[in-house]
Design a protein around this motif. Sequence first.
Motif, PDB file in Angstrom:
ATOM      1  N   ASN A 153      -0.355   1.773  -3.985  1.00 30.50           N
ATOM      2  CA  ASN A 153       0.353   1.352  -2.771  1.00 30.50           C
ATOM      3  C   ASN A 153      -0.147   2.078  -1.525  1.00 30.50           C
ATOM      4  O   ASN A 153      -0.338   1.469  -0.478  1.00 30.50           O
ATOM      5  N   SER A 154      -0.360   3.384  -1.659  1.00 28.01           N
ATOM      6  CA  SER A 154      -0.768   4.140  -0.473  1.00 28.01           C
ATOM      7  C   SER A 154      -2.286   4.299  -0.405  1.00 28.01           C
ATOM      8  O   SER A 154      -2.795   4.882   0.539  1.00 28.01           O
ATOM      9  N   ASN A 155      -3.022   3.779  -1.396  1.00 32.63           N
ATOM     10  CA  ASN A 155      -4.455   4.010  -1.531  1.00 32.63           C
ATOM     11  C   ASN A 155      -4.801   5.472  -1.313  1.00 32.63           C
ATOM     12  O   ASN A 155      -5.535   5.832  -0.394  1.00 32.63           O
ATOM     13  N   SER A 156      -4.222   6.342  -2.126  1.00 30.77           N
ATOM     14  CA  SER A 156      -4.531   7.771  -2.036  1.00 30.77           C
ATOM     15  C   SER A 156      -4.389   8.380  -3.426  1.00 30.77           C
ATOM     16  O   SER A 156      -3.953   7.707  -4.366  1.00 30.77           O
TER      17      SER A 156
ATOM     18  N   TYR B 245     -11.824   6.955  -1.507  1.00 25.95           N
ATOM     19  CA  TYR B 245     -10.792   7.828  -0.932  1.00 25.95           C
ATOM     20  C   TYR B 245     -11.091   9.281  -1.260  1.00 25.95           C
ATOM     21  O   TYR B 245     -11.039  10.153  -0.385  1.00 25.95           O
TER      22      TYR B 245
ATOM     23  N   CYS C  97      -2.713   6.309  -6.401  1.00 26.84           N
ATOM     24  CA  CYS C  97      -1.549   5.495  -6.052  1.00 26.84           C
ATOM     25  C   CYS C  97      -2.016   4.242  -5.337  1.00 26.84           C
ATOM     26  O   CYS C  97      -2.584   4.317  -4.243  1.00 26.84           O
TER      27      CYS C  97
ATOM     28  N   GLU D 240      -2.875  11.669  -5.853  1.00 26.15           N
ATOM     29  CA  GLU D 240      -1.927  12.784  -5.871  1.00 26.15           C
ATOM     30  C   GLU D 240      -2.140  13.604  -7.128  1.00 26.15           C
ATOM     31  O   GLU D 240      -2.645  13.102  -8.141  1.00 26.15           O
TER      32      GLU D 240
END
Lengths: 472, 92
Positions: A248-251, A223, A246, A253
């Motif tokens: 859940n969102s595969n991102s 990512y 994260c 922050e």
Amino acid sequence: MKYELVVGLETHVELLTKTKIFCSCINGFGAEPNTHCCPICIGHPGTLPKLNKEVINLAVKAGLATNCHINLKSNMDRKNYVYPDLSKAYQISQYNIPICENGYIELSSGKRIRINRIHMEEDAGKLVHKGGDVYIDYNRGGVPLIEIVTEPDISSSGEAREYVEKLQSILRYVEVSDCKMQEGSMRCDINVSVKPVGSCKLGVRTEIKNMNSVTFMTKAIDYEFERQSDILENKGEVVQQTLRYCENSNSTESMREKEDAQDYRYFKDPDLVDIVLSEEDVNKLKKSLPELPDVRIKRYAEDFGVSKSDAELIVKYKNAADFFEKASKGLQSPKTVSNFIIGQIFRVIETESEREKFNILITPNQLNELVKLIEGNKINMNLAKKTFSRMLETGKSAADFISESDMQEISQSELEEICKEAIKSNSKAVNDYLGGKEKALKAILGNVMRQTKGRGNAQMIEEKLVNLLKNS
Amino acid sequence: MVTKEEVLNIAKLSKLYLTSEELEDAFNEMKGIVKFVNQVNEMQNPDEEINHANELFNAFREDEIVPSFPREKILENVEGGKEGFFYLEKSQ
């Protein structure tokens, strides 16, 4: 423009000591909160830390197993920061002189991932966030850690995975750590940057903190590579910052930007004296090391005729490798054993942690007996495989599933009789075969196999059938 | 020499929030400390590495478990904590 990925990893590993690094409280996971605590590990004023000798032994072992230079003289430093997971407001760590330096781990491609340093430090307490409030458990505070820092030599998420799994395997072999990522005894921080392909200049990097799963780590790297490449592609600038992944969102922050980059004001811990090792100490530890995974892989390939990739699959898990060695004793073809492990046992125990534990119902000796039956031509591979599945399910031995009569080697004349019989009773398949449908032979072969109850060798039967049909 | 900015930065890193009066005091104290350390440094032979006041090294402990403190004792200074934990309420 095309970009390439540059990754360096910092891996924290909790050591398998009985007690904490600076006090005699238990080093253990999963206890009731704050029950492994004393005034030293909760940082009361007036207490003094005393270094656990075993921590040094394990750190040196980790260094030797990863081809590091061992610094005979080192010391502990204070890293100052104010955060509730650290009751003293400083972490005791190593700064200028880590205990191990300049090592490497070799990937299966032959590429070396250089290790810059391995240093010893204490773990911090655990913060539990509930509705904005913070609950603190200091059981983990003072648990001994080593931090293994690589050079930015990793250039794909696949290499990162291989490096981490190899490191896990090595540290488990030398019994330095159990490396359970799900329990937090191994955690990775990832430094990621991208640069135009072929460029020597490193890009601005971001750091993703505290990855506790190899799969999420590879996702986070992929990512972050995309994100940074996109920014550069659009003529933007990557901001140096600390990120959180994260799931859940595969991102990723942002946790904090460089503005408040930490100033840790390191200095030598005046409560602890220097650590001085002799060449003799180091040699003793070197001699105590077991055979390392790389050496085992080579030995399995060279002495046992197992392919390198199969050897890597088995050696990755120490218990599997130990099982393999015991089960191979006295056999002509240990390769058959490795095939059973990879083809059948690994199909039953699928997850990494299950394979690590290698809890199966049968003993190495039971597999050894089964392979001996194959080598003695008492049973064929087909029957052996079926038998082995049932052994794995029940924990029973081969003899429980194969009767004496099954094991008697079939005589050529008996086999010929059965083949002739099968040709007679399968006229349709025979006609199909003689009419050019080669696949039809399988039906007749299957019939013969059933009649012989697995005693005959499939290849032998096929040859016999072809011969008989040719002359019919 | 120490500057007021440095003192403010150290205070910030230590999570201390100083009034201008307190800053003045801390600044004067810090100046005194740095002056004293510089004096000590002048006395030191630069060729000689001083690591510790005594010549001790390798003060180790064996890896042997000693029972930890009872949790009530551990949480005594924080009014018993909450559910066995040290507890920080969400700041307003």
